[in-house]
Design a protein around this motif. Sequence first.
Motif, PDB file in Angstrom:
ATOM      1  N   ARG A 104       0.832  -1.317  -0.226  1.00  0.00           N
ATOM      2  CA  ARG A 104      -0.081  -0.050  -0.019  1.00  0.00           C
ATOM      3  C   ARG A 104       0.895   1.160   0.261  1.00  0.00           C
ATOM      4  NH1 ARG A 104      -4.884  -2.260   3.879  1.00  0.00           N
ATOM      5  NH2 ARG A 104      -5.665  -3.573   2.489  1.00  0.00           N
ATOM      6  N   GLU A 105       1.994   1.198   0.539  1.00  0.00           N
ATOM      7  CA  GLU A 105       2.997   2.307   0.520  1.00  0.00           C
ATOM      8  C   GLU A 105       3.383   2.801  -0.661  1.00  0.00           C
ATOM      9  OE1 GLU A 105       7.486   0.402   1.041  1.00  0.00           O
ATOM     10  OE2 GLU A 105       6.024   0.216   2.860  1.00  0.00           O
ATOM     11  N   SER A 107       1.490   3.815  -3.006  1.00  0.00           N
ATOM     12  CA  SER A 107       0.605   4.763  -3.485  1.00  0.00           C
ATOM     13  C   SER A 107       1.230   6.245  -3.717  1.00  0.00           C
ATOM     14  CB  SER A 107      -0.891   4.850  -2.453  1.00  0.00           C
ATOM     15  OG  SER A 107      -0.073   5.193  -1.471  1.00  0.00           O
ATOM     16  N   THR A 108       2.309   6.354  -2.858  1.00  0.00           N
ATOM     17  CA  THR A 108       2.812   7.685  -2.771  1.00  0.00           C
ATOM     18  C   THR A 108       3.631   7.795  -4.096  1.00  0.00           C
ATOM     19  OG1 THR A 108       4.663   6.711  -1.720  1.00  0.00           O
ATOM     20  CG2 THR A 108       3.288   7.860  -0.397  1.00  0.00           C
ATOM     21  N   LEU A 109       4.059   6.695  -4.770  1.00  0.00           N
ATOM     22  CA  LEU A 109       4.849   6.830  -6.050  1.00  0.00           C
ATOM     23  C   LEU A 109       3.523   7.399  -7.006  1.00  0.00           C
ATOM     24  CD1 LEU A 109       6.522   3.429  -6.262  1.00  0.00           C
ATOM     25  CD2 LEU A 109       7.548   5.656  -5.793  1.00  0.00           C
ATOM     26  N   GLU A 111       1.189   9.446  -6.340  1.00  0.00           N
ATOM     27  CA  GLU A 111       1.064  10.827  -6.268  1.00  0.00           C
ATOM     28  C   GLU A 111       2.096  11.607  -6.784  1.00  0.00           C
ATOM     29  OE1 GLU A 111       0.559  10.595  -2.093  1.00  0.00           O
ATOM     30  OE2 GLU A 111      -1.407   9.432  -1.839  1.00  0.00           O
ATOM     31  N   GLN A 112       3.389  11.064  -6.460  1.00  0.00           N
ATOM     32  CA  GLN A 112       4.461  11.877  -6.929  1.00  0.00           C
ATOM     33  C   GLN A 112       4.547  11.947  -8.406  1.00  0.00           C
ATOM     34  OE1 GLN A 112       7.776   9.914  -5.346  1.00  0.00           O
ATOM     35  NE2 GLN A 112       7.365  10.404  -3.069  1.00  0.00           N
TER      36      GLN A 112
END
Length: 151
Positions: A104-105, A107-109, A111-112
């Motif tokens: 799940r982490e 997801s920041t990729l 967003e970036q």
Amino acid sequence: MSGLQRRIVPLGLLLALLPLLIACGAAPVKLEPPRVSIVELDLQRGVAAIRIDNGVAAPMPANRADFEITVADRSLGRFTPEIALKIPGLSSERFELTLAPETREISTLFEQRGRVAYTVAGTLWLDDGRTLAIASNGRLSPTPGKPGSYR
């Protein structure tokens, strides 16, 4: 040898060999490696929907896969699902994989970067014992109106 004998001898030889030719059966159909793609990556549910596309006219009965999924150069893991799919010729089938909670982490990729590249690489086992290499890549983008989902 008379003309009639010249015609009968090859015909007799063909008739004698016919049972042997029938017993051998048809040669196995040459299958091309399938295209494997991520239909949807749902990080909220921890599920990846995978599609296997059969690009040949012959059916592709598959019973197991072993592959790794990489998103933005980060591995989502190695998967070995028992899939039991009968993929029709020139068609596709879908199945779902459960992802590890730590995926799940990534997801920041999204967003970036917005769009993120992925690869699926490994092996597909067919019911007749043959194996086909899997090596596909694509891009995932956020699904509009569905947070944590990418396609």
